[in-house]
Design an enzyme around this catalytic site. Structure first.
Site, PDB file in Angstrom:
ATOM      1  N   ASP A  61      13.829-129.939  67.760  1.00  0.00           N
ATOM      2  CA  ASP A  61      14.065-128.498  67.725  1.00  0.00           C
ATOM      3  C   ASP A  61      14.192-127.904  69.124  1.00  0.00           C
ATOM      4  O   ASP A  61      13.645-126.844  69.411  1.00  0.00           O
ATOM      5  CB  ASP A  61      12.907-127.827  66.974  1.00  0.00           C
ATOM      6  CG  ASP A  61      13.203-126.377  66.616  1.00  0.00           C
ATOM      7  OD1 ASP A  61      14.378-126.013  66.526  1.00  0.00           O
ATOM      8  OD2 ASP A  61      12.236-125.605  66.434  1.00  0.00           O
TER       9      ASP A  61
ATOM     10  N   CYS B 254      18.311-129.570  43.150  1.00  0.00           N
ATOM     11  CA  CYS B 254      17.255-128.693  42.654  1.00  0.00           C
ATOM     12  C   CYS B 254      17.390-128.465  41.153  1.00  0.00           C
ATOM     13  O   CYS B 254      16.565-127.752  40.565  1.00  0.00           O
ATOM     14  CB  CYS B 254      17.309-127.339  43.372  1.00  0.00           C
ATOM     15  SG  CYS B 254      16.935-127.426  45.130  1.00  0.00           S
TER      16      CYS B 254
ATOM     17  N   CYS C 292      16.428-125.203  38.911  1.00  0.00           N
ATOM     18  CA  CYS C 292      15.323-124.457  39.520  1.00  0.00           C
ATOM     19  C   CYS C 292      15.830-123.437  40.541  1.00  0.00           C
ATOM     20  O   CYS C 292      16.635-123.766  41.416  1.00  0.00           O
ATOM     21  CB  CYS C 292      14.351-125.414  40.204  1.00  0.00           C
ATOM     22  SG  CYS C 292      12.959-124.594  41.004  1.00  0.00           S
TER      23      CYS C 292
ATOM     24  N   CYS D  17      12.558-120.595  44.487  1.00  0.00           N
ATOM     25  CA  CYS D  17      12.547-120.091  45.864  1.00  0.00           C
ATOM     26  C   CYS D  17      13.348-118.796  45.988  1.00  0.00           C
ATOM     27  O   CYS D  17      12.933-117.849  46.662  1.00  0.00           O
ATOM     28  CB  CYS D  17      13.069-121.149  46.830  1.00  0.00           C
ATOM     29  SG  CYS D  17      14.752-121.726  46.504  1.00  0.00           S
TER      30      CYS D  17
ATOM     31  N   CYS E 219      15.128-112.828  56.666  1.00  0.00           N
ATOM     32  CA  CYS E 219      14.105-113.872  56.533  1.00  0.00           C
ATOM     33  C   CYS E 219      12.822-113.477  57.274  1.00  0.00           C
ATOM     34  O   CYS E 219      12.857-113.126  58.465  1.00  0.00           O
ATOM     35  CB  CYS E 219      14.642-115.190  57.074  1.00  0.00           C
ATOM     36  SG  CYS E 219      13.471-116.547  56.972  1.00  0.00           S
TER      37      CYS E 219
ATOM     38  N   CYS F 251       6.618-117.777  57.348  1.00  0.00           N
ATOM     39  CA  CYS F 251       6.513-117.623  55.895  1.00  0.00           C
ATOM     40  C   CYS F 251       6.740-118.971  55.222  1.00  0.00           C
ATOM     41  O   CYS F 251       7.660-119.703  55.580  1.00  0.00           O
ATOM     42  CB  CYS F 251       7.564-116.616  55.410  1.00  0.00           C
ATOM     43  SG  CYS F 251       7.526-116.304  53.640  1.00  0.00           S
TER      44      CYS F 251
ATOM     45  N   CYS G 113       8.992-119.812  50.116  1.00  0.00           N
ATOM     46  CA  CYS G 113      10.041-120.589  49.453  1.00  0.00           C
ATOM     47  C   CYS G 113       9.679-122.068  49.348  1.00  0.00           C
ATOM     48  O   CYS G 113      10.225-122.797  48.521  1.00  0.00           O
ATOM     49  CB  CYS G 113      11.392-120.399  50.143  1.00  0.00           C
ATOM     50  SG  CYS G 113      11.498-121.107  51.796  1.00  0.00           S
TER      51      CYS G 113
ATOM     52  N   CYS H 163       8.152-124.436  45.571  1.00  0.00           N
ATOM     53  CA  CYS H 163       9.054-125.557  45.303  1.00  0.00           C
ATOM     54  C   CYS H 163       8.327-126.669  44.541  1.00  0.00           C
ATOM     55  O   CYS H 163       7.286-127.171  44.996  1.00  0.00           O
ATOM     56  CB  CYS H 163       9.603-126.107  46.618  1.00  0.00           C
ATOM     57  SG  CYS H 163      10.676-127.551  46.410  1.00  0.00           S
TER      58      CYS H 163
END
Length: 381
Positions: A138, A192, A195, A198, A218, A245, A248, A252
Site C-alpha cells: 500500500d 457473492c 447476497c 454489504c 465512504c 469503517c 461492509c 459479509c
C-alpha cells in the site's frame, strides 16, 4: 553467495510458496508482471465517474497504476501476499470512538515491509543468486488488489474488497515485484451469489453498484484520507466511527465463517491504540508533538492530528455525550485548526448545554467557515 542454482519457474514457485508461508504470510500467489488490463479498465471507469474524491494517488494515469513494469523495468513476476489482521469481534464500549480493525495495532506498513525484505533475502539465499525485487504494501502506484486477484488470492466482492475463500477479507496485501520467472497461479474466482448485505448495511450508500465504492461517500475515506470538512449531511451517518469503517466486512458471510485470527502480534490491540478511542482525550490533543507521542507508529496518524480530532468531535456529537462538553468547548475556543473548531461547533449544537459556548465563540471566531458552522449549530442559518 554460492553459485546460482538453475531452477525452473515451477521450482521457483515451490520455493516462494514455502518461504512465504514460513515468513508468516497467510496467503501467497504469483502472477506475471504484464499489465493488469481488467483492473485498469475498472479504474478508468471509476475515475471517469468522479468517485475518487481528492485521492490524488488514485487519479494517476491508468497506464501507470496498472503496469508493474512501470515500477521495475526488469520485472518478470509479482508475488502477491496476504496477512490477516483480524483481531476478533469489537468489544462493547458505548461512549467511545470506534477504530477499524486494521488500525488496532502497529502500522502495517512498517511491520509488513520488514518481513518482505527478509523474504527477499530468503529467496536469494535459497536460489543462490541475487534478485532484483521491489517490496511494498500500500505504498506505490499499483493496483495491488487487482494483482492479488490475478495471483489467485481471492475475488472481488460487492463491497470491492478482495475476498479469500481461506481467510475472508480482513487481510493486508503486500507485494514483491521480482525479476524472476515464477509459474503463475490461476486468477481468483468466486461470487457473492445473491447476497447484498454489504450494500444494504452501508450507512452512507457508498457502494453504488456491485464492486463500485464511491470514495466521496465512504466512511473510511471521510475519516482517514479526507483532510477537510466532513459534509454536514454525512456526519450523523458516521455514527461512532472515529477512524475507518468495517461495516461492509462485518456483515459479509465469508468473514463470519472464514475470518482467521491474526498470527502477527503487531496487529493485536495491545500493540497499538486498540479498538476504541477515548473521545475526551483525543479532542484535548492540541499539538503535533503530543499527537505523535500518543499515536506514532500506528495507522491512526494517517488523517493527521486535526483529522482525528475532527472525527472524535463528530462521534461525540452523534452520541450526544455531555461528558465531552468541556473538551469540545476548549477545542472551539483554542484549537489552531478551523476544521477542528468547525466540527466542535457542530457537536456542541447537538449536545444539551452547548449553546453558551457557541454564542460566546461566535463573537471571537475569526474564520468565516467556522462562524457558519456556529450559526448553523445555533439554528441561525
Amino acid at each position: 553467495m554460492t553459485p546460482a542454482l538453475k531452477t525452473s519457474p515451477k521450482e521457483n514457485r515451490e520455493t516462494v510458496l514455502r518461504l512465504a508461508r514460513a515468513a508468516g504470510f497467510d496467503l501467497v500467489g504469483v502472477t506475471s508482471a504484464e499489465p493488469l488490463e481488467k483492473g485498469g479498465e475498472r479504474l478508468r471507469r471509476w475515475q471517469e465517474a468522479g468517485m475518487s474524491a481528492d485521492l490524488g494517488y488514485m487519479q494517476r494515469p491508468v497506464e501507470l497504476l496498472s503496469n508493474p513494469k512501470k515500477l521495475q523495468k526488469s520485472a518478470r513476476s509479482v508475488i502477491s501476499l496476504g496477512v490477516s489482521y483480524y483481531g476478533g469481534d469489537h468489544p462493547e464500549n458505548i461512549g467511545a470512538g470506534h477504530v477499524a480493525r486494521y488500525a488496532w495495532g502497529r502500522d502495517y506498513h512498517d511491520s509488513i515491509k520488514e518481513r518482505l525484505l527478509r523474504l527477499r533475502g530468503d529467496i536469494e539465499a535459497e536460489l543462490g543468486t541475487r534478485v532484483k525485487a521491489r517490496a511494498f504494501t500500500d505504498a506505490v502506484p499499483l493496483l495491488e488488489r487487482s494483482a492479488a486477484q490475478r495471483a489467485g488470492l481471492g475475488f472481488f466482492g460487492r463491497n470491492a474488497c478482495l475476498i479469500s475463500r481461506e481467510v475472508g477479507s480482513y487481510f493486508f496485501i503486500a507485494d514483491l515485484i521480482i525479476d524472476l520467472d515464477i509459474e503463475p497461479d490461476a486468477p481468483g474466482e468466486g461470487t457473492c451469489g445473491r447476497c447484498s448485505r454489504c450494500m444494504d448495511a452501508c450507512p452512507t450508500g457508498a457502494i453504488r453498484e456491485p464492486g463500485v465504492v464511491d470514495a466521496r461517500l465512504c466512511i473510511s475515506y471521510l475519516t482517514i484520507e479526507n483532510r477537510g470538512d466532513i459534509p454536514p449531511d454525512l456526519r450523523e451517518r458516521i455514527g461512532d466511527r472515529a477512524f475507518g469503517c468495517d461495516i461492509c466486512q462485518e456483515v459479509c458471510p465469508y468473514n463470519k465463517t472464514k475470518a482467521r485470527k491474526t498470527g502477527w502480534s503487531d496487529f493485536l490491540p495491545e500493540a497499538g491504540a486498540g479498538p476504541y478511542l477515548d473521545l475526551r482525550e483525543v479532542i484535548a490533543v492540541r499539538t503535533e508533538e503530543e499527537f505523535e507521542r500518543r499515536f506514532g507508529g500506528t495507522a491512526l496518524t494517517r488523517p493527521g492530528r486535526a483529522g482525528l480530532v475532527r472525527n472524535c468531535c463528530v462521534v461525540a456529537g452523534n452520541l450526544r455525550l455531555g461528558s465531552v462538553l468541556p473538551a469540545l468547548e476548549e477545542a472551539l475556543r483554542s484549537d489552531d485548526s478551523p476544521v477542528v473548531r468547525g466540527h466542535a461547533a457542530w457537536a456542541l449544537g447537538r449536545i444539551d448545554g452547548g449553546r453558551r459556548a457557541l454564542t460566546e465563540a461566535l463573537e471571537e471566531e475569526p474564520d468565516g467557515g467556522v462562524r457558519e458552522e456556529i450559526e448553523a449549530a445555533l439554528g441561525r442559518s
